[in-house]
Design a protein around this motif. Structure first.
Motif, PDB file in Angstrom:
ATOM      1  N   ASP A  90       0.791  -1.235   0.000  1.00  0.00           N
ATOM      2  CA  ASP A  90       0.000   0.000   0.000  1.00  0.00           C
ATOM      3  C   ASP A  90       0.819   1.280   0.000  1.00  0.00           C
ATOM      4  O   ASP A  90       0.264   2.369   0.157  1.00  0.00           O
ATOM      5  CB  ASP A  90      -1.038   0.017   1.125  1.00  0.00           C
ATOM      6  CG  ASP A  90      -2.155  -0.985   0.858  1.00  0.00           C
ATOM      7  OD1 ASP A  90      -2.532  -1.144  -0.329  1.00  0.00           O
ATOM      8  OD2 ASP A  90      -2.640  -1.605   1.816  1.00  0.00           O
ATOM      9  N   SER A  91       2.129   1.182  -0.181  1.00  0.00           N
ATOM     10  CA  SER A  91       2.894   2.405  -0.424  1.00  0.00           C
ATOM     11  C   SER A  91       2.553   2.869  -1.834  1.00  0.00           C
ATOM     12  O   SER A  91       1.999   2.106  -2.637  1.00  0.00           O
ATOM     13  CB  SER A  91       4.396   2.158  -0.257  1.00  0.00           C
ATOM     14  OG  SER A  91       4.847   1.160  -1.153  1.00  0.00           O
ATOM     15  N   MET A  92       2.846   4.132  -2.138  1.00  0.00           N
ATOM     16  CA  MET A  92       2.414   4.687  -3.421  1.00  0.00           C
ATOM     17  C   MET A  92       3.429   5.680  -3.965  1.00  0.00           C
ATOM     18  O   MET A  92       4.050   6.426  -3.205  1.00  0.00           O
ATOM     19  CB  MET A  92       1.072   5.404  -3.257  1.00  0.00           C
ATOM     20  CG  MET A  92       0.564   6.081  -4.527  1.00  0.00           C
ATOM     21  SD  MET A  92      -0.874   7.137  -4.244  1.00  0.00           S
ATOM     22  CE  MET A  92      -2.127   5.898  -4.035  1.00  0.00           C
ATOM     23  N   ILE A  93       3.572   5.693  -5.289  1.00  0.00           N
ATOM     24  CA  ILE A  93       4.290   6.735  -6.013  1.00  0.00           C
ATOM     25  C   ILE A  93       3.248   7.438  -6.861  1.00  0.00           C
ATOM     26  O   ILE A  93       2.485   6.792  -7.587  1.00  0.00           O
ATOM     27  CB  ILE A  93       5.406   6.155  -6.899  1.00  0.00           C
ATOM     28  CG1 ILE A  93       6.498   5.502  -6.049  1.00  0.00           C
ATOM     29  CG2 ILE A  93       5.998   7.259  -7.786  1.00  0.00           C
ATOM     30  CD1 ILE A  93       7.557   4.772  -6.860  1.00  0.00           C
ATOM     31  N   SER A  94       3.205   8.757  -6.763  1.00  0.00           N
ATOM     32  CA  SER A  94       2.211   9.552  -7.479  1.00  0.00           C
ATOM     33  C   SER A  94       2.923  10.638  -8.282  1.00  0.00           C
ATOM     34  O   SER A  94       3.700  11.410  -7.728  1.00  0.00           O
ATOM     35  CB  SER A  94       1.246  10.177  -6.458  1.00  0.00           C
ATOM     36  OG  SER A  94       0.322  11.000  -7.106  1.00  0.00           O
ATOM     37  N   ILE A  95       2.645  10.671  -9.587  1.00  0.00           N
ATOM     38  CA  ILE A  95       3.210  11.686 -10.478  1.00  0.00           C
ATOM     39  C   ILE A  95       2.108  12.707 -10.747  1.00  0.00           C
ATOM     40  O   ILE A  95       1.029  12.347 -11.204  1.00  0.00           O
ATOM     41  CB  ILE A  95       3.701  11.054 -11.790  1.00  0.00           C
ATOM     42  CG1 ILE A  95       4.760   9.973 -11.513  1.00  0.00           C
ATOM     43  CG2 ILE A  95       4.258  12.129 -12.730  1.00  0.00           C
ATOM     44  CD1 ILE A  95       5.068   9.078 -12.702  1.00  0.00           C
ATOM     45  N   SER A  96       2.394  13.964 -10.463  1.00  0.00           N
ATOM     46  CA  SER A  96       1.377  15.008 -10.624  1.00  0.00           C
ATOM     47  C   SER A  96       0.965  15.181 -12.080  1.00  0.00           C
ATOM     48  O   SER A  96       1.806  15.235 -12.985  1.00  0.00           O
ATOM     49  CB  SER A  96       1.883  16.341 -10.089  1.00  0.00           C
ATOM     50  OG  SER A  96       0.908  17.344 -10.311  1.00  0.00           O
ATOM     51  N   LEU A  97      -0.342  15.285 -12.296  1.00  0.00           N
ATOM     52  CA  LEU A  97      -0.908  15.629 -13.602  1.00  0.00           C
ATOM     53  C   LEU A  97      -1.645  16.962 -13.523  1.00  0.00           C
ATOM     54  O   LEU A  97      -2.411  17.311 -14.418  1.00  0.00           O
ATOM     55  CB  LEU A  97      -1.863  14.522 -14.079  1.00  0.00           C
ATOM     56  CG  LEU A  97      -1.264  13.134 -14.268  1.00  0.00           C
ATOM     57  CD1 LEU A  97      -2.332  12.159 -14.748  1.00  0.00           C
ATOM     58  CD2 LEU A  97      -0.084  13.159 -15.228  1.00  0.00           C
ATOM     59  N   LYS A  98      -1.409  17.702 -12.448  1.00  0.00           N
ATOM     60  CA  LYS A  98      -2.053  19.006 -12.284  1.00  0.00           C
ATOM     61  C   LYS A  98      -1.448  19.989 -13.284  1.00  0.00           C
ATOM     62  O   LYS A  98      -0.221  20.131 -13.348  1.00  0.00           O
ATOM     63  CB  LYS A  98      -1.854  19.528 -10.863  1.00  0.00           C
ATOM     64  CG  LYS A  98      -2.566  18.699  -9.822  1.00  0.00           C
ATOM     65  CD  LYS A  98      -2.298  19.224  -8.438  1.00  0.00           C
ATOM     66  CE  LYS A  98      -3.013  18.347  -7.417  1.00  0.00           C
ATOM     67  NZ  LYS A  98      -2.683  18.747  -6.045  1.00  0.00           N
ATOM     68  N   PRO A  99      -2.273  20.665 -14.068  1.00  0.00           N
ATOM     69  CA  PRO A  99      -1.751  21.608 -15.065  1.00  0.00           C
ATOM     70  C   PRO A  99      -0.766  22.623 -14.477  1.00  0.00           C
ATOM     71  O   PRO A  99       0.207  22.990 -15.140  1.00  0.00           O
ATOM     72  CB  PRO A  99      -3.012  22.294 -15.598  1.00  0.00           C
ATOM     73  CG  PRO A  99      -4.076  21.256 -15.432  1.00  0.00           C
ATOM     74  CD  PRO A  99      -3.736  20.559 -14.128  1.00  0.00           C
ATOM     75  N   SER A 100      -0.963  23.054 -13.260  1.00  0.00           N
ATOM     76  CA  SER A 100      -0.071  24.043 -12.642  1.00  0.00           C
ATOM     77  C   SER A 100       1.323  23.481 -12.355  1.00  0.00           C
ATOM     78  O   SER A 100       2.261  24.241 -12.128  1.00  0.00           O
ATOM     79  CB  SER A 100      -0.686  24.580 -11.348  1.00  0.00           C
ATOM     80  OG  SER A 100      -0.894  23.525 -10.418  1.00  0.00           O
ATOM     81  N   ASP A 101       1.486  22.151 -12.367  1.00  0.00           N
ATOM     82  CA  ASP A 101       2.786  21.536 -12.090  1.00  0.00           C
ATOM     83  C   ASP A 101       3.613  21.257 -13.345  1.00  0.00           C
ATOM     84  O   ASP A 101       4.778  20.876 -13.243  1.00  0.00           O
ATOM     85  CB  ASP A 101       2.601  20.221 -11.316  1.00  0.00           C
ATOM     86  CG  ASP A 101       2.230  20.453  -9.870  1.00  0.00           C
ATOM     87  OD1 ASP A 101       2.542  21.535  -9.328  1.00  0.00           O
ATOM     88  OD2 ASP A 101       1.607  19.551  -9.273  1.00  0.00           O
ATOM     89  N   TYR A 102       3.016  21.425 -14.516  1.00  0.00           N
ATOM     90  CA  TYR A 102       3.743  21.145 -15.765  1.00  0.00           C
ATOM     91  C   TYR A 102       4.855  22.168 -15.952  1.00  0.00           C
ATOM     92  O   TYR A 102       4.626  23.366 -15.861  1.00  0.00           O
ATOM     93  CB  TYR A 102       2.802  21.209 -16.960  1.00  0.00           C
ATOM     94  CG  TYR A 102       1.954  19.977 -17.173  1.00  0.00           C
ATOM     95  CD1 TYR A 102       1.967  19.314 -18.391  1.00  0.00           C
ATOM     96  CD2 TYR A 102       1.125  19.483 -16.179  1.00  0.00           C
ATOM     97  CE1 TYR A 102       1.180  18.191 -18.616  1.00  0.00           C
ATOM     98  CE2 TYR A 102       0.337  18.371 -16.377  1.00  0.00           C
ATOM     99  CZ  TYR A 102       0.366  17.723 -17.595  1.00  0.00           C
ATOM    100  OH  TYR A 102      -0.410  16.621 -17.795  1.00  0.00           O
ATOM    101  N   ARG A 103       6.074  21.681 -16.238  1.00  0.00           N
ATOM    102  CA  ARG A 103       7.204  22.552 -16.556  1.00  0.00           C
ATOM    103  C   ARG A 103       7.511  22.519 -18.046  1.00  0.00           C
ATOM    104  O   ARG A 103       8.322  23.279 -18.538  1.00  0.00           O
ATOM    105  CB  ARG A 103       8.444  22.112 -15.782  1.00  0.00           C
ATOM    106  CG  ARG A 103       8.284  22.219 -14.282  1.00  0.00           C
ATOM    107  CD  ARG A 103       9.540  21.790 -13.583  1.00  0.00           C
ATOM    108  NE  ARG A 103      10.023  20.520 -14.118  1.00  0.00           N
ATOM    109  CZ  ARG A 103      10.466  19.514 -13.399  1.00  0.00           C
ATOM    110  NH1 ARG A 103      10.513  19.606 -12.101  1.00  0.00           N
ATOM    111  NH2 ARG A 103      10.880  18.408 -13.964  1.00  0.00           N
ATOM    112  N   CYS A 104       6.901  21.567 -18.738  1.00  0.00           N
ATOM    113  CA  CYS A 104       7.042  21.446 -20.188  1.00  0.00           C
ATOM    114  C   CYS A 104       5.699  20.936 -20.721  1.00  0.00           C
ATOM    115  O   CYS A 104       4.716  20.915 -19.985  1.00  0.00           O
ATOM    116  CB  CYS A 104       8.204  20.518 -20.549  1.00  0.00           C
ATOM    117  SG  CYS A 104       8.097  18.844 -19.882  1.00  0.00           S
ATOM    118  N   ALA A 105       5.662  20.497 -21.963  1.00  0.00           N
ATOM    119  CA  ALA A 105       4.386  20.106 -22.589  1.00  0.00           C
ATOM    120  C   ALA A 105       3.775  18.845 -21.992  1.00  0.00           C
ATOM    121  O   ALA A 105       2.586  18.611 -22.145  1.00  0.00           O
ATOM    122  CB  ALA A 105       4.589  19.910 -24.083  1.00  0.00           C
TER     123      ALA A 105
END
Length: 120
Positions: A90-105
């Motif tokens: 139940d550990s987790m790795i989460s990659i942000s998909l929030k538009p405000s977190d995008y640094r590139c396309a």
């Protein structure tokens, strides 16, 4: 919600193990008995035993690397929120998909088996 094709491709890592983590100058790479390989360009969060750390936090790298060899239980793509990888413990790795977190396309690139890939 993710498309059916995206969900099916992401499902390639379910049952597999995280085999490596590579820190590149401005992104990180998650390897699952390559392929699949995920390049993450937005902030990554690791949650272990109720404690959550994000890229740049003290001990983030250690906690992320502790996930190596763990088996993947599930993958969920939450549109404009996160690409979440949950392990058997139940550990987790989460990659942000929030538009405000995008640094590139893109937030991430997923390079799967059989030359199949996706960009989110």
């Amino acid at each position: 919600m993710a498309s059916q094709a995206e969900s099916e491709l992401a499902h390639q890592i379910v049952g597999g193990q995280l085999s490596g983590v590579t820190f590149v100058s401005d992104y990180l790479q998650l390897q699952f008995n390559p392929p699949p390989i995920i390049n993450a360009y937005t902030p990554v969060r690791v949650r272990v035993q109720g404690k959550s750390l994000v890229s740049g936090d003290d001990q983030f790298r250690n906690k992320l690397c502790e996930q190596i060899t763990k088996a993947v239980k599930s993958v969920v793509i939450r549109s404009e929120e996160a690409f979440e990888i949950t392990f058997e413990d139940d550990s987790m790795i989460s990659i942000s998909l929030k538009p405000s977190d995008y640094r590139c396309a893109e937030a991430l690139e997923f390079h799967g088996r059989d030359k199949k890939w996706m960009v989110i």
